[in-house]
Design an enzyme around this catalytic site. Structure first.
Site, PDB file in Angstrom:
ATOM      1  CG  HIS A 142       4.662   2.602  -3.955  1.00  0.00           C
ATOM      2  ND1 HIS A 142       4.217   1.863  -5.033  1.00  0.00           N
ATOM      3  CD2 HIS A 142       4.221   1.963  -2.858  1.00  0.00           C
ATOM      4  CE1 HIS A 142       3.518   0.838  -4.595  1.00  0.00           C
ATOM      5  NE2 HIS A 142       3.505   0.859  -3.276  1.00  0.00           N
TER       6      HIS A 142
ATOM      7  CG  ASP B 245      -1.142   4.146   2.051  1.00  0.00           C
ATOM      8  OD1 ASP B 245      -0.279   3.494   1.431  1.00  0.00           O
ATOM      9  OD2 ASP B 245      -2.339   3.766   2.152  1.00  0.00           O
TER      10      ASP B 245
HETATM   11  P1  5GP Z   1       1.685  -1.575  -2.368  1.00  0.00           P
HETATM   12  O1  5GP Z   1       0.949  -2.711  -1.719  1.00  0.00           O
HETATM   13  O2  5GP Z   1       1.513  -1.551  -3.863  1.00  0.00           O
HETATM   14  O3  5GP Z   1       3.117  -1.488  -1.928  1.00  0.00           O
HETATM   15  O4  5GP Z   1       1.033  -0.262  -1.753  1.00  0.00           O
HETATM   16  C1  5GP Z   1       0.071   0.494  -2.397  1.00  0.00           C
HETATM   17  C2  5GP Z   1      -0.423   1.485  -1.387  1.00  0.00           C
HETATM   18  O5  5GP Z   1      -1.188   2.473  -2.054  1.00  0.00           O
HETATM   19  C3  5GP Z   1      -1.324   0.883  -0.299  1.00  0.00           C
HETATM   20  O6  5GP Z   1      -0.772   1.101   0.983  1.00  0.00           O
HETATM   21  C4  5GP Z   1      -2.664   1.614  -0.486  1.00  0.00           C
HETATM   22  O7  5GP Z   1      -3.314   1.918   0.749  1.00  0.00           O
HETATM   23  C5  5GP Z   1      -2.251   2.874  -1.230  1.00  0.00           C
HETATM   24  N1  5GP Z   1      -3.284   3.398  -2.101  1.00  0.00           N
HETATM   25  C6  5GP Z   1      -4.099   2.697  -2.929  1.00  0.00           C
HETATM   26  N2  5GP Z   1      -4.925   3.515  -3.600  1.00  0.00           N
HETATM   27  C7  5GP Z   1      -4.621   4.785  -3.181  1.00  0.00           C
HETATM   28  C8  5GP Z   1      -5.152   6.077  -3.526  1.00  0.00           C
HETATM   29  O8  5GP Z   1      -6.051   6.237  -4.344  1.00  0.00           O
HETATM   30  N3  5GP Z   1      -4.604   7.141  -2.896  1.00  0.00           N
HETATM   31  C9  5GP Z   1      -3.593   7.007  -1.977  1.00  0.00           C
HETATM   32  N4  5GP Z   1      -3.142   8.135  -1.394  1.00  0.00           N
HETATM   33  N5  5GP Z   1      -3.077   5.808  -1.637  1.00  0.00           N
HETATM   34  C10 5GP Z   1      -3.587   4.712  -2.227  1.00  0.00           C
END
Ligand code: 5GP
Ligand code: ZN
Length: 116
Positions: free
Chosen positions: A102, A33
């Site tokens: 994810h 992340d």
């Molecule tokens: P959600 O809130 O959708 O469950 O989590 C999305 C996750 O993706 C977040 O923890 C955020 O930090 C991560 N994330 C967002 N953009 C990127 C990126 O460009 N690269 C990576 N490796 N992680 C990302």
């Protein structure tokens, strides 16, 4: 394989957006992340563009079993010998920001209590 050219995680899986990948196989890619909430914070992402848990059907059962069984293997590889946390955010009210399914895998320190 279903992909969405506008989806951030599809771009990462295609190698068009860089990531720190720690595992890759026929069904999933795992990368760090970008904004870790714990010393170890991985994202387990299916290669297929599935938006969220809401879009799953019986044909995804094999994939989901694979993702769940991968978690303890990844945790062990990362040295998380004393436990780990998994989170799946679903929909805007569930805190989902990236609309490509994810599983978060977190561990390393400071994780206790109820998990909220
Ligand atoms: P959600 O809130 O959708 O469950 O989590 C999305 C996750 O993706 C977040 O923890 C955020 O930090 C991560 N994330 C967002 N953009 C990127 C990126 O460009 N690269 C990576 N490796 N992680 C990302
Ligand atoms: Zn996608």
């Amino acid at each position: 394989m279903i992909t969405d050219p506008d989806c951030l995680f599809c771009k990462i899986i295609a190698g068009k957006t860089p990531s720190e990948q720690v595992h890759s196989d026929e069904q999933v890619v795992v990368f760090k992340d970008i904004n870790p909430k714990a010393p170890i914070h991985l994202l387990i992402v299916p290669r297929d563009h599935i938006i969220s848990l809401n879009e799953l059907s019986v044909r995804h059962d094999g994939l989901m079993g694979h993702m769940i069984r991968l978690l303890p293997k990844l945790a062990k590889e990362q040295g998380l010998n004393n436990g780990f946390r998994t989170i799946i955010n679903t929909g805007p009210a569930g805190g989902q920001i990236v609309f490509h399914l994810h599983i978060h895998l977190l561990g390393g320190s400071g994780l206790g209590g109820t998990g909220f």
